[in-house]
Design a protein around this motif. Structure first.
Motif, PDB file in Angstrom:
ATOM      1  N   THR A  52      41.854  34.478  24.653  1.00 47.50           N
ATOM      2  CA  THR A  52      40.788  35.236  24.027  1.00 47.50           C
ATOM      3  C   THR A  52      41.066  36.730  24.146  1.00 47.50           C
ATOM      4  N   ALA A  53      40.341  37.526  23.368  1.00 57.07           N
ATOM      5  CA  ALA A  53      40.492  38.983  23.429  1.00 57.07           C
ATOM      6  C   ALA A  53      40.156  39.504  24.824  1.00 57.07           C
ATOM      7  N   ASP A  54      39.079  38.987  25.406  1.00 58.08           N
ATOM      8  CA  ASP A  54      38.702  39.424  26.746  1.00 58.08           C
ATOM      9  C   ASP A  54      39.780  39.087  27.763  1.00 58.08           C
ATOM     10  N   ARG A  55      40.364  37.910  27.617  1.00 65.89           N
ATOM     11  CA  ARG A  55      41.403  37.491  28.566  1.00 65.89           C
ATOM     12  C   ARG A  55      42.646  38.368  28.418  1.00 65.89           C
ATOM     13  N   ARG A  56      42.995  38.708  27.193  1.00 58.37           N
ATOM     14  CA  ARG A  56      44.145  39.582  26.968  1.00 58.37           C
ATOM     15  C   ARG A  56      43.899  40.977  27.542  1.00 58.37           C
ATOM     16  N   ALA A  57      42.663  41.466  27.381  1.00 57.73           N
ATOM     17  CA  ALA A  57      42.323  42.779  27.942  1.00 57.73           C
ATOM     18  C   ALA A  57      42.388  42.734  29.462  1.00 57.73           C
ATOM     19  N   TRP A  58      41.953  41.642  30.022  1.00 54.52           N
ATOM     20  CA  TRP A  58      42.003  41.450  31.473  1.00 54.52           C
ATOM     21  C   TRP A  58      43.454  41.525  31.956  1.00 54.52           C
ATOM     22  N   GLN A  59      44.340  40.793  31.281  1.00 51.24           N
ATOM     23  CA  GLN A  59      45.744  40.782  31.689  1.00 51.24           C
ATOM     24  C   GLN A  59      46.403  42.141  31.460  1.00 51.24           C
ATOM     25  N   ALA A  60      46.049  42.801  30.355  1.00 53.06           N
ATOM     26  CA  ALA A  60      46.589  44.140  30.105  1.00 53.06           C
ATOM     27  C   ALA A  60      46.115  45.114  31.175  1.00 53.06           C
ATOM     28  N   GLN A  61      44.876  44.927  31.634  1.00 49.75           N
ATOM     29  CA  GLN A  61      44.359  45.774  32.717  1.00 49.75           C
ATOM     30  C   GLN A  61      45.193  45.601  33.979  1.00 49.75           C
ATOM     31  N   ASP A  62      45.466  44.351  34.328  1.00 50.20           N
ATOM     32  CA  ASP A  62      46.307  44.084  35.492  1.00 50.20           C
ATOM     33  C   ASP A  62      47.683  44.721  35.332  1.00 50.20           C
ATOM     34  N   ALA A  63      48.270  44.557  34.145  1.00 55.26           N
ATOM     35  CA  ALA A  63      49.614  45.094  33.895  1.00 55.26           C
ATOM     36  C   ALA A  63      49.613  46.617  33.962  1.00 55.26           C
ATOM     37  N   LEU A  64      48.584  47.241  33.419  1.00 51.31           N
ATOM     38  CA  LEU A  64      48.495  48.704  33.462  1.00 51.31           C
ATOM     39  C   LEU A  64      48.383  49.197  34.891  1.00 51.31           C
ATOM     40  N   ASP A  65      47.518  48.581  35.684  1.00 53.24           N
ATOM     41  CA  ASP A  65      47.353  49.005  37.071  1.00 53.24           C
ATOM     42  C   ASP A  65      48.635  48.817  37.865  1.00 53.24           C
ATOM     43  N   ASN A  66      49.318  47.693  37.625  1.00 53.19           N
ATOM     44  CA  ASN A  66      50.597  47.477  38.290  1.00 53.19           C
ATOM     45  C   ASN A  66      51.622  48.533  37.875  1.00 53.19           C
ATOM     46  N   ALA A  67      51.679  48.856  36.597  1.00 47.35           N
ATOM     47  CA  ALA A  67      52.642  49.838  36.103  1.00 47.35           C
ATOM     48  C   ALA A  67      52.365  51.214  36.702  1.00 47.35           C
ATOM     49  N   LEU A  68      51.100  51.603  36.764  1.00 43.33           N
ATOM     50  CA  LEU A  68      50.736  52.886  37.366  1.00 43.33           C
ATOM     51  C   LEU A  68      51.122  52.914  38.836  1.00 43.33           C
ATOM     52  N   PHE A  69      50.849  51.819  39.516  1.00 44.87           N
ATOM     53  CA  PHE A  69      51.150  51.720  40.937  1.00 44.87           C
ATOM     54  C   PHE A  69      52.649  51.829  41.196  1.00 44.87           C
ATOM     55  N   LEU A  70      53.428  51.091  40.425  1.00 40.23           N
ATOM     56  CA  LEU A  70      54.875  51.053  40.640  1.00 40.23           C
ATOM     57  C   LEU A  70      55.563  52.323  40.160  1.00 40.23           C
ATOM     58  N   SER A  71      54.992  52.995  39.169  1.00 37.32           N
ATOM     59  CA  SER A  71      55.602  54.226  38.654  1.00 37.32           C
ATOM     60  C   SER A  71      55.388  55.400  39.602  1.00 37.32           C
ATOM     61  N   GLN A  72      54.386  55.311  40.471  1.00 32.90           N
ATOM     62  CA  GLN A  72      54.091  56.323  41.482  1.00 32.90           C
ATOM     63  C   GLN A  72      53.601  57.642  40.897  1.00 32.90           C
ATOM     64  N   ASN A  73      54.375  58.221  39.969  1.00 29.32           N
ATOM     65  CA  ASN A  73      53.993  59.512  39.390  1.00 29.32           C
ATOM     66  C   ASN A  73      54.177  59.466  37.874  1.00 29.32           C
ATOM     67  N   PRO A  74      53.393  58.642  37.195  1.00 34.32           N
ATOM     68  CA  PRO A  74      53.575  58.491  35.749  1.00 34.32           C
ATOM     69  C   PRO A  74      53.120  59.725  34.976  1.00 34.32           C
ATOM     70  N   THR A  75      53.813  60.011  33.915  1.00 33.48           N
ATOM     71  CA  THR A  75      53.465  61.120  33.026  1.00 33.48           C
ATOM     72  C   THR A  75      53.331  60.582  31.610  1.00 33.48           C
TER      73      THR A  75
END
Length: 318
Positions: A52-75
């Motif tokens: 579902t759209a909500d489920r995809r947004a949920w997973q994208a949220q997880d992926a975004l938070d992980n990417a921000l965390f792992l990038s440390q200093n994203p620009t």
């Protein structure tokens, strides 16, 4: 449900540490909106690939938070749209966030490439303020631990009826020692797969002894508390099935699976071989039948109803 003070006492009794703070949650999607610092960032209006759209947004949220965390200093320069396998995908620091699908693009009155660029622009604007970005990343880092290249934050999902939790109890369970109303504590001894997530190992289960009839006892579990201190109510019983180590969880094919009446989608499940399709009933302890579970002995606890549980990420992205 027990108070936080009682939870701490029970946690100490089973040798587990529970943080006194409120549950540690990362960013949450708001329906089909992915968020940043609690505010909508971009919308994924349509479902795709059985989600579902909500489920995809949920997973994208997880992926975004992980990417921000792992990038440390994203620009903003670390945000990109990549044409990959015939689709336009959004990435941050080389980490996949989500795919701009054709249906969502049509719903937004554009095409997939332009939709992906729109999402990219929104994300670049959001992380343009370095101090604000670092504060958000700090909120992800502080209460969560890094494991296998991903940080462990919690989400809420609904675990289906029949979900099996492998549990070691903190006391002997026997008709000769139990009393009605007695408090029972135990801990989950391994991660329990729920879709692409896990109920984390070392979560504490709390419950009590119920006397169904004179001399016949069952153990009901009514609360699950994760290592982070998140407490959720559950409805579960100690099962009559002997504990066995399940094989690795695997995806279940969705072909032929009945569609959800509300969404028309087919959401894949993940199960462990040997646990599906088996009727699980409460273990009744009596002096005559001799059933007992020794302190620390692995046992099966089964959810009698669909329950909202706190989980950590695991498995493949949607």
């Amino acid at each position: 449900m027990l108070s936080n003070n009682k939870l701490k006492v029970f946690a100490a009794s089973v040798g587990l540490a529970i943080l006194p703070a409120t549950a540690a949650f990362a960013g949450f999607n708001q329906g089909d909106n992915v968020t940043y610092n609690g505010k909508p960032l971009f919308r994924i209006p349509c479902g795709a690939e059985g989600f579902t759209a909500d489920r995809r947004a949920w997973q994208a949220q997880d992926a975004l938070d992980n990417a921000l965390f792992l990038s440390q200093n994203p620009t903003p320069d670390s945000v990109e749209v990549v044409h990959q396998n015939g689709a336009y995908v959004l990435k941050l620091g080389g980490h996949y966030i989500t795919t701009a699908d054709a249906a969502s693009a049509k719903a937004e009155g554009t095409n997939s490439q332009l939709l992906a660029e729109r999402w990219s622009g929104a994300l670049k604007d959001a992380i343009n303020d370095s101090n604000n970005t670092q504060n958000y990343i700090a909120s992800l880092k502080t209460p969560n631990e890094l494991e296998g290249g991903k940080f462990k934050f919690e989400r809420r999902v609904y675990a289906p009826e029949g979900t099996v939790l492998p549990v070691a109890f903190n006391q002997d369970l026997s008709a000769t020692t139990l009393t009605p109303g007695e408090c029972i504590t135990g801990k989950v001894i391994s991660n329990v797969p729920v879709g692409n997530y896990f109920i984390p190992a070392n979560s504490i289960l709390l419950g009590s002894v119920v006397e169904n009839e004179p001399g016949a006892y069952a153990v009901k579990l009514t609360s699950l508390c994760t290592p982070n201190g998140t407490e959720v109510p559950i409805n579960a019983v100690v099962s009559n099935r002997a504990y066995t180590i399940p094989t690795a969880p695997h995806p279940v094919a969705t072909i032929g699976m009945p569609a959800n009446a509300a969404t028309g989608t087919r959401v894949p499940a993940t199960i462990a071989l040997g646990t599906g399709g088996v009727t699980q009933t409460a273990m009744i302890l009596t002096r005559d039948n001799g059933y007992s579970i020794a302190c620390g002995q692995p046992a099966n606890v089964v959810l009698e109803r669909v329950s909202s549980v706190a989980v950590i990420p695991g498995g493949n992205p949607m």
